[in-house]
Design a protein around this motif. Structure first.
Motif, mmCIF file in Angstrom:
data_model
loop_
_atom_site.group_PDB
_atom_site.id
_atom_site.type_symbol
_atom_site.label_atom_id
_atom_site.label_comp_id
_atom_site.label_asym_id
_atom_site.label_seq_id
_atom_site.Cartn_x
_atom_site.Cartn_y
_atom_site.Cartn_z
ATOM 1 N N VAL A 16 0.829 -1.220 0.000
ATOM 2 C CA VAL A 16 0.000 0.000 0.000
ATOM 3 C C VAL A 16 0.863 1.270 0.000
ATOM 4 C CG1 VAL A 16 -1.978 -1.111 1.078
ATOM 5 C CG2 VAL A 16 -0.287 0.020 2.538
ATOM 6 N N GLY A 17 2.143 1.101 -0.307
ATOM 7 C CA GLY A 17 3.002 2.269 -0.456
ATOM 8 C C GLY A 17 3.498 2.847 0.857
ATOM 9 N N ALA A 18 3.468 2.070 1.925
ATOM 10 C CA ALA A 18 3.932 2.586 3.219
ATOM 11 C C ALA A 18 5.321 2.051 3.586
ATOM 12 C CB ALA A 18 2.914 2.293 4.316
ATOM 13 N N GLU A 19 5.920 1.304 2.653
ATOM 14 C CA GLU A 19 7.349 0.962 2.706
ATOM 15 C C GLU A 19 7.786 0.226 3.980
ATOM 16 O OE1 GLU A 19 9.711 4.386 1.486
ATOM 17 O OE2 GLU A 19 7.997 5.166 0.363
ATOM 18 N N ARG A 20 6.921 -0.639 4.478
ATOM 19 C CA ARG A 20 7.223 -1.466 5.659
ATOM 20 C C ARG A 20 7.506 -0.623 6.901
ATOM 21 N NH1 ARG A 20 8.076 -7.122 4.903
ATOM 22 N NH2 ARG A 20 7.604 -7.591 2.733
ATOM 23 N N PHE A 21 7.051 0.609 6.903
ATOM 24 C CA PHE A 21 7.355 1.534 7.992
ATOM 25 C C PHE A 21 6.872 0.983 9.339
ATOM 26 C CE2 PHE A 21 6.192 5.255 10.618
ATOM 27 C CZ PHE A 21 7.414 5.901 10.647
ATOM 28 N N GLY A 22 7.783 0.889 10.286
ATOM 29 C CA GLY A 22 7.404 0.522 11.649
ATOM 30 C C GLY A 22 6.950 -0.909 11.834
ATOM 31 N N THR A 23 7.366 -1.812 10.962
ATOM 32 C CA THR A 23 6.860 -3.181 11.093
ATOM 33 C C THR A 23 7.946 -4.216 11.399
ATOM 34 O OG1 THR A 23 7.029 -3.556 8.696
ATOM 35 C CG2 THR A 23 4.916 -2.739 9.535
ATOM 36 N N ALA A 24 9.217 -3.782 11.467
ATOM 37 C CA ALA A 24 10.288 -4.745 11.766
ATOM 38 C C ALA A 24 10.817 -4.502 13.173
ATOM 39 C CB ALA A 24 11.422 -4.594 10.756
ATOM 40 N N PHE A 83 17.019 -2.674 15.254
ATOM 41 C CA PHE A 83 17.616 -1.459 15.811
ATOM 42 C C PHE A 83 17.448 -0.294 14.844
ATOM 43 C CE2 PHE A 83 20.114 -4.449 18.477
ATOM 44 C CZ PHE A 83 19.879 -3.861 19.706
ATOM 45 N N ARG A 84 17.503 0.907 15.408
ATOM 46 C CA ARG A 84 17.515 2.098 14.555
ATOM 47 C C ARG A 84 18.847 2.188 13.829
ATOM 48 N NH1 ARG A 84 13.428 5.761 15.100
ATOM 49 N NH2 ARG A 84 12.478 5.861 17.153
ATOM 50 N N SER A 85 18.801 2.559 12.547
ATOM 51 C CA SER A 85 20.031 2.810 11.795
ATOM 52 C C SER A 85 20.368 4.295 11.905
ATOM 53 C CB SER A 85 19.837 2.461 10.326
ATOM 54 O OG SER A 85 19.469 1.116 10.210
ATOM 55 N N GLU A 86 21.488 4.645 11.295
ATOM 56 C CA GLU A 86 21.961 6.044 11.322
ATOM 57 C C GLU A 86 20.894 7.009 10.795
ATOM 58 O OE1 GLU A 86 25.975 6.897 10.695
ATOM 59 O OE2 GLU A 86 25.888 5.710 12.558
ATOM 60 N N ASP A 87 20.118 6.526 9.762
ATOM 61 C CA ASP A 87 19.119 7.430 9.174
ATOM 62 C C ASP A 87 17.852 7.550 10.031
ATOM 63 O OD1 ASP A 87 17.954 4.985 8.847
ATOM 64 O OD2 ASP A 87 17.700 5.109 6.674
ATOM 65 N N GLY A 88 17.843 6.892 11.173
ATOM 66 C CA GLY A 88 16.707 7.025 12.083
ATOM 67 C C GLY A 88 15.632 5.969 11.899
ATOM 68 N N ALA A 89 15.751 5.131 10.844
ATOM 69 C CA ALA A 89 14.721 4.104 10.606
ATOM 70 C C ALA A 89 15.118 2.793 11.298
ATOM 71 C CB ALA A 89 14.562 3.880 9.107
ATOM 72 N N TYR A 90 14.130 1.946 11.511
ATOM 73 C CA TYR A 90 14.405 0.640 12.151
ATOM 74 C C TYR A 90 14.886 -0.357 11.096
ATOM 75 C CZ TYR A 90 11.600 2.437 16.082
ATOM 76 O OH TYR A 90 11.109 3.176 17.125
ATOM 77 N N THR A 91 16.049 -0.129 10.574
ATOM 78 C CA THR A 91 16.556 -1.008 9.516
ATOM 79 C C THR A 91 17.876 -1.654 9.919
ATOM 80 O OG1 THR A 91 17.510 0.980 8.529
ATOM 81 C CG2 THR A 91 15.454 0.192 7.568
ATOM 82 N N GLY A 92 18.222 -1.560 11.215
ATOM 83 C CA GLY A 92 19.466 -2.151 11.689
ATOM 84 C C GLY A 92 19.336 -3.649 11.883
ATOM 85 N N ALA A 93 20.213 -4.190 12.733
ATOM 86 C CA ALA A 93 20.207 -5.635 12.998
ATOM 87 C C ALA A 93 18.944 -6.005 13.777
ATOM 88 C CB ALA A 93 21.444 -5.998 13.814
ATOM 89 N N SER A 142 6.418 5.110 -4.294
ATOM 90 C CA SER A 142 5.831 3.832 -3.860
ATOM 91 C C SER A 142 4.330 4.013 -3.615
ATOM 92 C CB SER A 142 6.517 3.350 -2.585
ATOM 93 O OG SER A 142 6.455 4.350 -1.585
ATOM 94 N N ALA A 143 3.957 5.110 -2.984
ATOM 95 C CA ALA A 143 2.541 5.337 -2.684
ATOM 96 C C ALA A 143 1.770 5.695 -3.953
ATOM 97 C CB ALA A 143 2.394 6.440 -1.642
ATOM 98 N N VAL A 144 2.394 6.458 -4.821
ATOM 99 C CA VAL A 144 1.718 6.849 -6.064
ATOM 100 C C VAL A 144 1.399 5.606 -6.894
ATOM 101 C CG1 VAL A 144 1.963 8.153 -8.226
ATOM 102 C CG2 VAL A 144 2.774 9.147 -6.054
ATOM 103 N N LYS A 145 2.377 4.709 -6.999
ATOM 104 C CA LYS A 145 2.166 3.466 -7.767
ATOM 105 C C LYS A 145 1.110 2.586 -7.104
ATOM 106 C CE LYS A 145 5.658 0.992 -9.454
ATOM 107 N NZ LYS A 145 7.083 0.547 -9.327
#
Ligand SMILES: Cc1ncc(C[n+]2csc(CCOP(=O)(O)OP(=O)(O)O)c2C)c(N)n1
Ligand SMILES: [Mg+2]
Length: 627
Positions: free
Chosen positions: A513-521, A524-534, A608-611
Motif C-alpha cells: 500500500v506504499g507505506a514501505e514497511r514503515f514501523g513493522t520490523a 535497531f535504529r540505523s543512522e538514518d533514524g529508521a528501524y533497519t538495523g540488525a 511507492s505510494a503513487v504506484k
C-alpha cells in the motif's frame, strides 16, 4: 410464604450461576463451567469472598490479565459449541476496562462469555474512590460504560434484588443463538457485599434450551427453487455451520447435489479437506479453486456466514453475471446481506430440509461442473504439497514448510488455535483440516494475543486432545503471560512460536500500500533514524522457558519435525521455538488469490505510494454492489 436465604449479592450470584444449565439435542451441560478472576478492591471482598465461600459449587481459575481471561473463556466457549462458557470477574477501573478488547472479540465472533467487572460504589459514600472516572456532566457514568457497545447485554446492579431479573436476562442472552456474545453485569463494590433475603427459587436448577428454529415454508420453497435454477451454485460455509453442528447435514447436501463448498476462516473444517466437495478457504486468503468458483458462481449459498470483507474480497469476488445470494442464517442481520434471499433458520435443520426437497427432484449439478472443480482442486493440492516440501531439510524452514511439518505430526484429534499475523492467511489457504473442530481461527477480531489464553480454554474444554497455539513473535510479545497460568494449572498446551523479527504480515501489506514497511520490523535504529538495523537480540525461547514452559528449539526443517513430534507427546506445557525464513521469494506460498481493500494515500510525493494508488484504483473499479 416463599422461603428465603440471606446472602450477599455476590454469594447469590455465584450460587445462581452454579445452577444454570443448557440443553440441546438431548445433551445437558453446565452453562458457566468456571470463573476466572483477578482481584482488586472492586471485587476482592464481594465476588472474591463469594468464590471462596462457594468453592465447592464454582471452580475458580487465576489469570494474569483480564483481557486474556476473556480469551480463555471464549476459547472454552467455542470448543464447547457455545453450550458452556466461563465467567470473568475483575476489579474496578483498569481491571474492568482491560475487558473491553476481549468483550469485543466475543461479541464479534458471536461467542458467549459472562463478564463481571466491579464498579464504583452505588451508595457513593466517598466520591471519587480509587480508580473512579469523574465525568463533570454525568454522575451515573463509570469506566464500565465502555463495555456497553461491545456487550450484547449490559446492566449495572445498583441494588441486590435487581440482580434477579438481570441475571435471568443475562442467561437468556448467553444461550440465544442469535443474540449471544459478551454479557456484562457491572457490580458496584458495595452492592457485591450487601446482604439480601433471596427467594430460594432463584437458586433452583434452571435449564436453558438452545433452540433450533426451523425455516419458514415460503422461504424454504424459494430457496429450493433458487438452487434448482442455478447452474454454478457454490456454498460458502461460515462459523454458523460449526455452532449448529451442521457439518454432517452440509456434507449430505453437498454429496447428494454435487454443490462445492468453500469456507470462511470460521467455517473451515465444515467438510474435511479431502471431502470431494470441499474446495477450501474462500476470499482474500482463499484457494485458487474456491475463488475461481466464486468469480463464476450464479448462486452463492451462504450458510452461517457474516460475509466479511475477507470473504467477499471487499466486494470484488462475486462477479458472475446475474449472481444471486441465498443466505441460510439464524440471524436475520446476516440472512439479508448482499440483497440475498433470506432463509432464517438453524443451519442443521434447514440443510436437512433443503436436501430432502432437492432429493425429491433428484437435483444435482452438471457433471461437467463437478469435473471442473475436482480437477482444479487436484491442481491446488499439488501446489500445497510443493510448498510443504523441503528441498533441503537442513536449512531454516519457511512458514509453509512449518505448516507442512505440523500437518505431518497431527491427526484428527489435534486442534490448532490462531488469530493474527501472517499465519491466518497461510493456514486458511494451506491447512488440511481433518476434523470439524480442528481449525480454531479467531478471525472476527483477529486479535493478537488471543492464541495462548484461548488454547488454555480450548484444552479445558477438550482435555484429552492435543491443542496447539500458533503464535508469531509480535503476537507473543503482546500477550505471553498466560503461559504462567498453563504452567500453574498443568494445562498441557503446545506453543509453536514463530520468530521472524517483527510483523511479516503488516510489513508485506505496508509495502503493497506504499507505506514501505514503515514501523513493522523489530530491528535497531540505523543512522538514518529508521528501524533497519540488525534484528533485536531478544530470545523469546528463553522468555517462554523463564515463564515455566519446556522449550524445544528448532533450527532446521529436520529439527522442527523432531521437535513437533516431541512436543506432541508432551504432557506438560511445551513450546517449539523456530526462526523462519523470511524472504518472500523462498516461501513458496501461493499469493493472495483475491483482493482486500486497504485504502492507499490518494496523494503522496513518494513514488511507492503513487504506484500503489494506481493499483488500488484499478481494484476499486472492479467492486460490485449486490442490490
Ligand atoms: C491487538 C492487535 N493489535 C494490532 C493488530 C494488527 N496486526 C495484525 S497482524 C500484526 C503483526 C503480527 O505480528 P506477528 O505475530 O509477529 O506475526 P507475523 O505477521 O510476523 O506473521 C499486527 C500488528 C492486531 N491484529 N491485533
Ligand atoms: Mg512476526
Amino acid at each position: 410464604m416463599t422461603s428465603t436465604t440471606r446472602l450477599t449479592a455476590a454469594q447469590a450470584l455465584v450460587r445462581f450461576l452454579a445452577a444454570q444449565y443448557t440443553e440441546r439435542d438431548g445433551v445437558r451441560r453446565r452453562l458457566i463451567g468456571a470463573t476466572w478472576g483477578i482481584f482488586g478492591h472492586g471485587n476482592v471482598a464481594g465476588l472474591g469472598q463469594a468464590l471462596v465461600e462457594y468453592g465447592d459449587l464454582m471452580p475458580y481459575h487465576q489469570g494474569r490479565n483480564e483481557q486474556s481471561m476473556v480469551h480463555a473463556a471464549v476459547g472454552y466457549a467455542r470448543q464447547s459449541n457455545r453450550l458452556s462458557t466461563h465467567a470473568v470477574t475483575t476489579s474496578i477501573g483498569p481491571g474492568a476496562t482491560n475487558l473491553v478488547t476481549g468483550a469485543a472479540l466475543a461479541t464479534i465472533n458471536r461467542l458467549p462469555v459472562l463478564l463481571l467487572p466491579g464498579d464504583v460504589f452505588a451508595t457513593r459514600p466517598a466520591d471519587p474512590v480509587l480508580q473512579q472516572l469523574e465525568v463533570p456532566h454525568a454522575g451515573d457514568v463509570s469506566v464500565n460504560d465502555c463495555l456497553r457497545p461491545v456487550s450484547r447485554y449490559f446492566d449495572r446492579i445498583t441494588r441486590p434484588e435487581a440482580l434477579i431479573p438481570s441475571a435471568l436476562q443475562a442467561m437468556r442472552v448467553l444461550c440465544d443463538p442469535v443474540d449471544t456474545g459478551a454479557v456484562t453485569l457491572a457490580l458496584p463494590q458495595d452492592v457485591q457485599a450487601e446482604a439480601y433475603d433471596w427467594p430460594e427459587d432463584f437458586f433452583a436448577e434452571r435449564t436453558w434450551r438452545v433452540r433450533r428454529p426451523g425455516p419458514d415454508p415460503v422461504e424454504l420453497a424459494a430457496a429450493v427453487h433458487a438452487i434448482r435454477a442455478a447452474r454454478r451454485p457454490l456454498v460458502v460455509a461460515g462459523g454458523g455451520v460449526h455452532h449448529s453442528r451442521a457439518e454432517d447435514a452440509l456434507a449430505e447436501l453437498a454429496e447428494s447435489t454435487g454443490i462445492p463448498v468453500a469456507s470462511t476462516q470460521a467455517g473451515k473444517g465444515s467438510l474435511r479437506w479431502d471431502h470431494p466437495q470441499d474446495v477450501g478457504g474462500i476470499g482474500h486468503t482463499g484457494t485458487a479453486t474456491a475463488d475461481q468458483l466464486a468469480r463464476t458462481a450464479d448462486l452463492v449459498i451462504g450458510v452461517g456466514t457474516r460475509y466479511t470483507d475477507f470473504t467477499t474480497a471487499s466486494g470484488t469476488l462475486f462477479t458472475g453475471a446475474g449472481v444471486r445470494f441465498l443466505n441460510l442464517n439464524i440471524a436475520p442481520l446476516d440472512s439479508h446481506k448482499l440483497s440475498g434471499l433470506p432463509l432464517v433458520a438453524d443451519a442443521r435443520g434447514a440443510l436437512e430440509e433443503l436436501t430432502e426437497a432437492l432429493l425429491l427432484h433428484e437435483h444435482g449439478v452438471d457433471p461437467a461442473y463437478v469435473a471442473e472443480y475436482t480437477q482444479d482442486k487436484e491442481r491446488w493440492e499439488q501446489r500445497v504439497d510443493a510448498c510443504f516440501e523441503a528441498g533441503d531439510p537442513d536449512v531454516r524452514p519457511t512458514q509453509p514448510q512449518l505448516i507442512g511439518a505440523l500437518d505431518a505430526v497431527v491427526d484428527e484429534t489435534d486442534i490448532i488455535v490462531n488469530a493474527a499475523g501472517s499465519l491466518p492467511g497461510d493456514l486458511h489457504r494451506l491447512w488440511r483440516t481433518r476434523s470439524r473442530d480442528q481449525y480454531h481461527l479467531e478471525y472476527g477480531y483477529s486479535c493478537m494475543g488471543y492464541e495462548i489464553p484461548a488454547a488454555i480454554g480450548v484444552k479445558m474444554a477438550a482435555p484429552d486432545r492435543p491443542v496447539w497455539a500458533l503464535v508469531g513473535d509480535g503476537t507473543y510479545l503482546m500477550m505471553p503471560t498466560e503461559i504462567v497460568t498453563a504452567v500453574q494449572e498443568g494445562t498441557a498446551i503446545k506453543l509453536v512460536l514463530v520468530q521472524n523479527h517483527g510483523y511479516a504480515s503488516i510489513g508485506g501489506l505496508s509495502e503493497s500500500v506504499g507505506a514501505e514497511r514503515f514501523g513493522t520490523a523489530y530491528r535497531f535504529r540505523s543512522e538514518d533514524g529508521a528501524y533497519t538495523g540488525a534484528p533485536l537480540p531478544v530470545d523469546l525461547a528463553a522468555n517462554a522457558a523463564s515463564l515455566g514452559m519446556r522449550v524445544l528449539r528448532a533450527k532446521t526443517v529436520r529439527d522442527l519435525r523432531a521437535c513437533l513430534a516431541e512436543a506432541r507427546d508432551a504432557d506438560t506445557p511445551t513450546c517449539v521455538y523456530v526462526e523462519t525464513e523470511t524472504a518472500d521469494t523462498l516461501s513458496g506460498a501461493p499469493p493472495a488469490q483475491a483482493w482486500w481493500d486497504v485504502p492507499v494515500a490518494e496523494t503522496a510525493t513518494r513514488s511507492s505510494a503513487v504506484k500503489a494508488r494506481e493499483e488500488y484504483d484499478r481494484h476499486v473499479s472492479t467492486r460490485r454492489r449486490h442490490l
